[in-house]
Enzyme design. Sequence first.
Site, PDB file in Angstrom:
ATOM      1  CB  CYS A 174       8.799  -2.828  15.816  1.00  0.00           C
ATOM      2  SG  CYS A 174      10.411  -2.420  15.101  1.00  0.00           S
ATOM      3  CB  CYS A 216       2.460   4.739  11.765  1.00  0.00           C
ATOM      4  SG  CYS A 216       2.510   6.500  11.651  1.00  0.00           S
ATOM      5  CB  CYS A 258       5.099  -1.981  13.703  1.00  0.00           C
ATOM      6  SG  CYS A 258       4.969  -1.825  11.907  1.00  0.00           S
ATOM      7  CB  CYS A 260       3.225   7.342   3.311  1.00  0.00           C
ATOM      8  SG  CYS A 260       3.788   6.116   4.485  1.00  0.00           S
ATOM      9  CD  GLU A 276      -2.875  -1.003   2.348  1.00  0.00           C
ATOM     10  OE1 GLU A 276      -3.908  -1.664   2.304  1.00  0.00           O
ATOM     11  OE2 GLU A 276      -2.553  -0.332   3.340  1.00  0.00           O
ATOM     12  CB  CYS A 293       8.620  -5.160   8.140  1.00  0.00           C
ATOM     13  SG  CYS A 293      10.080  -4.270   8.771  1.00  0.00           S
TER      14      CYS A 293
HETATM   15  N1  SAH Z   1      10.957   0.510   9.045  1.00  0.00           N
HETATM   16  C1  SAH Z   1      10.946   1.946   9.042  1.00  0.00           C
HETATM   17  C2  SAH Z   1       9.649   2.496   8.469  1.00  0.00           C
HETATM   18  C3  SAH Z   1       8.481   2.072   9.299  1.00  0.00           C
HETATM   19  S1  SAH Z   1       6.978   3.001   9.338  1.00  0.00           S
HETATM   20  C4  SAH Z   1      11.134   2.447  10.441  1.00  0.00           C
HETATM   21  O1  SAH Z   1      10.986   1.669  11.380  1.00  0.00           O
HETATM   22  O2  SAH Z   1      11.433   3.622  10.614  1.00  0.00           O
HETATM   23  C5  SAH Z   1       7.334   4.596   9.892  1.00  0.00           C
HETATM   24  C6  SAH Z   1       7.173   4.879  11.383  1.00  0.00           C
HETATM   25  O3  SAH Z   1       5.919   4.440  11.913  1.00  0.00           O
HETATM   26  C7  SAH Z   1       8.253   4.201  12.213  1.00  0.00           C
HETATM   27  O4  SAH Z   1       8.775   5.144  13.110  1.00  0.00           O
HETATM   28  C8  SAH Z   1       7.461   3.143  12.958  1.00  0.00           C
HETATM   29  O5  SAH Z   1       8.093   2.757  14.147  1.00  0.00           O
HETATM   30  C9  SAH Z   1       6.146   3.859  13.181  1.00  0.00           C
HETATM   31  N2  SAH Z   1       5.047   2.956  13.571  1.00  0.00           N
HETATM   32  C10 SAH Z   1       4.877   1.663  13.250  1.00  0.00           C
HETATM   33  N3  SAH Z   1       3.757   1.183  13.797  1.00  0.00           N
HETATM   34  C11 SAH Z   1       3.186   2.194  14.465  1.00  0.00           C
HETATM   35  C12 SAH Z   1       2.005   2.315  15.245  1.00  0.00           C
HETATM   36  N4  SAH Z   1       1.188   1.274  15.418  1.00  0.00           N
HETATM   37  N5  SAH Z   1       1.725   3.519  15.785  1.00  0.00           N
HETATM   38  C13 SAH Z   1       2.556   4.575  15.617  1.00  0.00           C
HETATM   39  N6  SAH Z   1       3.688   4.510  14.899  1.00  0.00           N
HETATM   40  C14 SAH Z   1       4.010   3.343  14.333  1.00  0.00           C
END
Ligand code: SAH
Length: 381
Positions: free
Chosen positions: A142, A369, A145, A131, A118, A138
């Site tokens: 984490c 996110c 996420c 975005c 997406e 991934c």
């Molecule tokens: N892998 C990259 C891009 C990920 S998405 C990274 O980790 O930076 C971009 C941002 O969204 C990252 O900072 C990630 O930690 C955050 N993110 C992921 N899941 C989230 C959630 N459920 N709520 C808020 N931020 C989130």
Amino acid sequence: MSTSAERPQDAPELKLVFDEPKQKVKPPKHFADLAPEDRKARAVELGIPAFRANQMAVHFFTHYNDDPETWSDIPKDLRETLVKEFVPQLITLVRTVTTDGGKTRKDLWRLHDGVLVESVLMRYTDRTTVCISSQAGCGMNCPFCATGQGGLTRNLTAGEITAQVVAAARICATGEMPGGETRLSNVVFMGMGEPLANYNAVIRAVRNITAPQPDGLGISARSVTVSTVGLVNGIEKLREEGIPVTLAVSLHTPDDELRDTLVPINNRFNVKEVLAAADAYAEKTGRRYSIEYAMIRDINDQAWRSDLLGRLLKNRNAHVNLIPLNPTPGSKWTASRPQDEAEFVRILENYGVPVTVRDTRGREIDGACGQLAAAEITSEA
Ligand code: SAH
């Protein structure tokens, strides 16, 4: 703050996915996978005169047109070869969901092998940002996420990443979004995936995005943000590329103890090492970097953590972007209380650290996110 020397000896060694994961069927080769000079060479290889590569680039990067059948300055008998060998359709729109009166839209794309990714396009008064995803799934795991929960399916190719941006630029240029025609001004690698774990494809895509037209989309490097969990070796390589994109580091907490859980790659590259790499990046590029910090109620939003973060960042060329946690389905974690968030901001500001709170555009469409495609995959399962 603990240092690497204090890390338990038996901390699990994390598997780093820097190489192309096994792919059943390789995605079709596309001219956006290649540097401009290699596009010419490839054209010649296919029996197409080199100058045609430039014509194709004009269609693709200047007119955002990815359908060779409509390229009337290219002889009809060549177009079939182009469709098959050079400009195959890499992403097919499955569904679009909109919110904010159409100013936020999430596009779901199907890749050649059925994999779904997406992108989210957001129109603001002063800019329009897309975005994009750099991987399907991934491998960074984490726990807050949604993308991380399903693991890594595969890396996207440079063509597949670039195609998401070209599609967004086309949507802007055709005036499909409310407010009429506009220009795509910003690109953030904050969709699915860890961009620095798919390094070569991401760099090729960044060059496609930033090269002047017609070799690329002509979007300024400072308007492109690469967001990473903090793969130090990737940040170091990026520093040497000579493309001053904005770096965003997903820190989420200033202490290694909690970060080992929130961002498991911290077991390999700790807070100190990640910040040192980001500092060196800022030094070389002259660009301030962002610290991404998802605010998770009673997990990482305590005043003492803000204090620690403030002390860590006060003399650095960094600004903090707080992201209210977007709760993932089934998780017990939720966003911080407003008063805790306000206190967190206040403490950081006391240290003179610039801080912003990210808006939560796209939440209602699972476009915020970490939510990308997860809802779709769940609903299709
Ligand atoms: N892998 C990259 C891009 C990920 S998405 C990274 O980790 O930076 C971009 C941002 O969204 C990252 O900072 C990630 O930690 C955050 N993110 C992921 N899941 C989230 C959630 N459920 N709520 C808020 N931020 C989130």
